[in-house]
Design an enzyme around this catalytic site. Structure first.
Site, mmCIF file in Angstrom:
data_model
loop_
_atom_site.group_PDB
_atom_site.id
_atom_site.type_symbol
_atom_site.label_atom_id
_atom_site.label_comp_id
_atom_site.label_asym_id
_atom_site.label_seq_id
_atom_site.Cartn_x
_atom_site.Cartn_y
_atom_site.Cartn_z
ATOM 1 N N ASN A 62 0.818 -1.214 0.000
ATOM 2 C CA ASN A 62 0.000 0.000 0.000
ATOM 3 C C ASN A 62 0.851 1.263 0.000
ATOM 4 O OD1 ASN A 62 -2.354 -1.493 0.025
ATOM 5 N ND2 ASN A 62 -2.566 -1.438 2.250
ATOM 6 N N ASP A 130 -5.749 -0.231 -3.626
ATOM 7 C CA ASP A 130 -5.216 -0.073 -4.975
ATOM 8 C C ASP A 130 -6.248 0.555 -5.900
ATOM 9 O OD1 ASP A 130 -3.733 -0.264 -7.296
ATOM 10 O OD2 ASP A 130 -4.040 -2.396 -7.552
ATOM 11 N N HIS A 131 -7.455 -0.003 -5.914
ATOM 12 C CA HIS A 131 -8.488 0.506 -6.819
ATOM 13 C C HIS A 131 -8.965 1.896 -6.409
ATOM 14 C CE1 HIS A 131 -8.410 -3.179 -8.923
ATOM 15 N NE2 HIS A 131 -9.116 -3.896 -8.081
#
Length: 383
Positions: A62, A130-131
Site C-alpha cells: 500500500n 489499490d483501486h
C-alpha cells in the site's frame, strides 16, 4: 426520555466505519478475480519483474500505491497551478515531470500487487486501496492531459474528455460489480497511460503550441486526445457492457443497471452547473471544475468497488452530490458567493468527503482483518 448521546460517543460510532457486519464478513470471503491482459501489460512484465528486485521486502504494498498516487497528483497539481485555464503555457520541464511521474505511478501501480504476493500479504484491503487510489489518479490523468494540449480553449471538449476519462474506470468496475470479475481488454488502461505520457512528452519537446496547429482547417491537433479517449471508451463499452446487458441481476442481487443511476445523477448535476453558471465557470476555471467532478466520480467509483467486493447494493444517493448541490443552490440564489469561491469550497468539500470516507473504510477493514495498512507483519524475507 433517554439521555442524548454525547458527541464523543457519536464520533466513536462514526469512526467505526461505513461497513456493516455482514459486509465485513463478505469482504473477508472475497477473492480477487480478473480476466484478460492488455498488450502492454504482457510486454512490460519483464520490466516490472526487474524493478521488483529493487523494492525492499519491508516496504508495504500500500505504501507503493500511495507513493505512485502522490507523484502523479503533485506533478499534475503543479501543472494546474501554472495553467489554471488549461490555455496557458507552462515551463516545458513541467510537462516532462508529469510524464515521468506518470511512469512512476504506472510502475508502482503494477508493483504493489507483485509485492503483496511476494511478501504473502495480499488482502482485500490491498485490493480496495489499490483501486481507490486508481480512481483518484484517473482524475488527475484526465485533467493533466487537458492542460498539456491546451484544451481549455474548448470548454465543452474539456468537460467531455474528463467525463469520458472517469467513465473508463467506472465502467470497468461496473462490469466487475455485475459479473464479479474485473475484465481487461487488449487495449486498456496501461495503453491509455502511455498515450498520455506521449502527449506530455510532445508538449515538452515541441511546446504545447504544437497542439494548436490545424490538422485540417478548423480541426487542431488538440482534438486528437479527445478522439483517442472516446475510441478507448467505446472499446471499453464494447467488451464490458454486453456482460451487463446479458444479465438480469448482479452478484449483489440488484438490477444490473443500478450503478448507472448515481453516475447519471452526478454527471447531470455537473453539466447543469456548467450550463447554468452565469459566469461560465467551466470556461473560466476548467481545471478546478473538472477536478470537482472527477473527485465526486472517484467517490462513487470507490463505493462501487466496495459494493462489488462485499456483494452489496450501491446506494443511489451519496454525500458526493453535496458539493454540486451547493453550486446549484448558489446559482439559483443569484450567486451571493462568487462562483470562483464557491467552486474552491466545493473542491474542499469533495476532497474531504472522499478522504474521510476512505480513512474510515481503511481503518475499519484494517481492524477487522487485523492487518496494518502501511507496515508488514514481518521483515525477515518473503514467504
Amino acid at each position: 426520555m433517554g439521555r442524548p448521546t454525547c458527541l464523543p460517543a457519536r464520533l466513536s460510532v462514526w469512526l467505526q466505519g461505513p461497513l456493516s457486519a455482514e459486509q465485513l464478513r463478505r469482504l473477508r470471503e472475497h477473492r480477487y478475480t480478473s480476466l484478460g491482459q492488455s498488450v502492454l501489460d504482457a510486454a512490460l512484465q519483464p520490466w516490472w519483474e526487474w524493478l521488483l528486485c529493487f523494492v525492499p521486502l519491508h516496504i508495504a504494498p500500500n505504501a507503493l500505491t500511495l507513493l505512485g498516487l502522490f507523484a502523479n497528483a503533485v506533478s499534475t497539481l503543479g501543472l494546474i497551478a501554472t495553467c489554471p485555464g488549461a490555455r496557458e503555457t507552462a515551463p516545458h520541464w513541467l510537462y516532462a515531470c508529469c510524464s515521468l511521474c506518470l511512469l512512476v505511478y504506472q510502475s508502482l501501480d503494477a508493483l504493489d500487487g507483485k509485492q503483496a504476493r511476494r511478501t504473502g500479504t495480499a488482502s482485500p484491503l490491498g485490493e480496495l486501496f489499490d483501486h481507490g487510489c486508481d480512481a483518484v489518479s484517473t482524475v488527475f490523468l484526465a485533467v493533466g492531459v487537458c492542460v498539456a494540449v491546451r484544451l481549455g480553449s474548448h470548454p465543452a471538449l474539456t468537460l467531455f474528455l474528463c467525463c469520458i476519462g472517469n467513465l473508463l474506470f467506472y465502467c470497468a468496475h461496473w462490469h466487475a460489480y455485475v459479473s464479479g470479475t474485473l475484465r481487461f481488454g487488449r487495449l486498456d488502461v496501461t495503453e491509455v497511460q502511455f498515450a498520455i505520457m506521449g502527449f506530455h512528452s510532445i508538449s515538452f519537446v515541441f511546446g504545447p503550441e504544437v497542439w494548436d496547429v490545424q490538422l485540417v482547417p478548423g480541426v487542431p491537433w488538440k482534438f486528437l486526445p479527445v478522439l483517442l479517449v472516446a475510441v478507448a471508451f467505446l472499446y471499453t463499452l464494447n467488451y464490458n457492457l454486453p456482460a451487463v446487458w446479458g444479465r438480469k441481476f448482479s452478484k449483489a442481487g440488484t438490477g444490473t443497471f443500478l450503478p448507472g443511476i448515481p453516475l447519471a445523477i452526478g454527471m447531470t448535476m455537473a453539466i447543469v452547473v456548467a450550463s447554468c453558471s452565469p459566469g461560465s465557470v467551466l470556461r473560466s476555471q476548467p481545471c478546478l471544475f473538472c477536478l470537482m467532478l472527477g473527485l465526486n466520480v472517484a467517490k462513487l467509483a470507490t463505493l462501487l468497488v466496495v459494493c462489488q467486493m462485499t456483494m452489496s447494493p450501491i446506494c443511489v444517493l451519496d454525500s458526493a452530490f453535496f458539493s454540486p448541490t451547493l453550486l446549484l443552490i448558489n446559482i439559483l440564489l443569484g450567486c451571493p458567493i462568487p462562483e470562483s469561491t464557491a467552486l474552491l469550497t466545493a473542491i474542499v468539500i469533495s476532497s474531504m468527503d472522499l478522504f474521510l470516507y476512505s480513512f474510515r473504510l481503511c481503518r475499519q477493514i484494517s481492524y477487522f482483518l487485523h492487518i496494518s495498512i502501511f507496515t508488514l507483519p514481518y521483515t525477515d524475507g518473503a514467504r
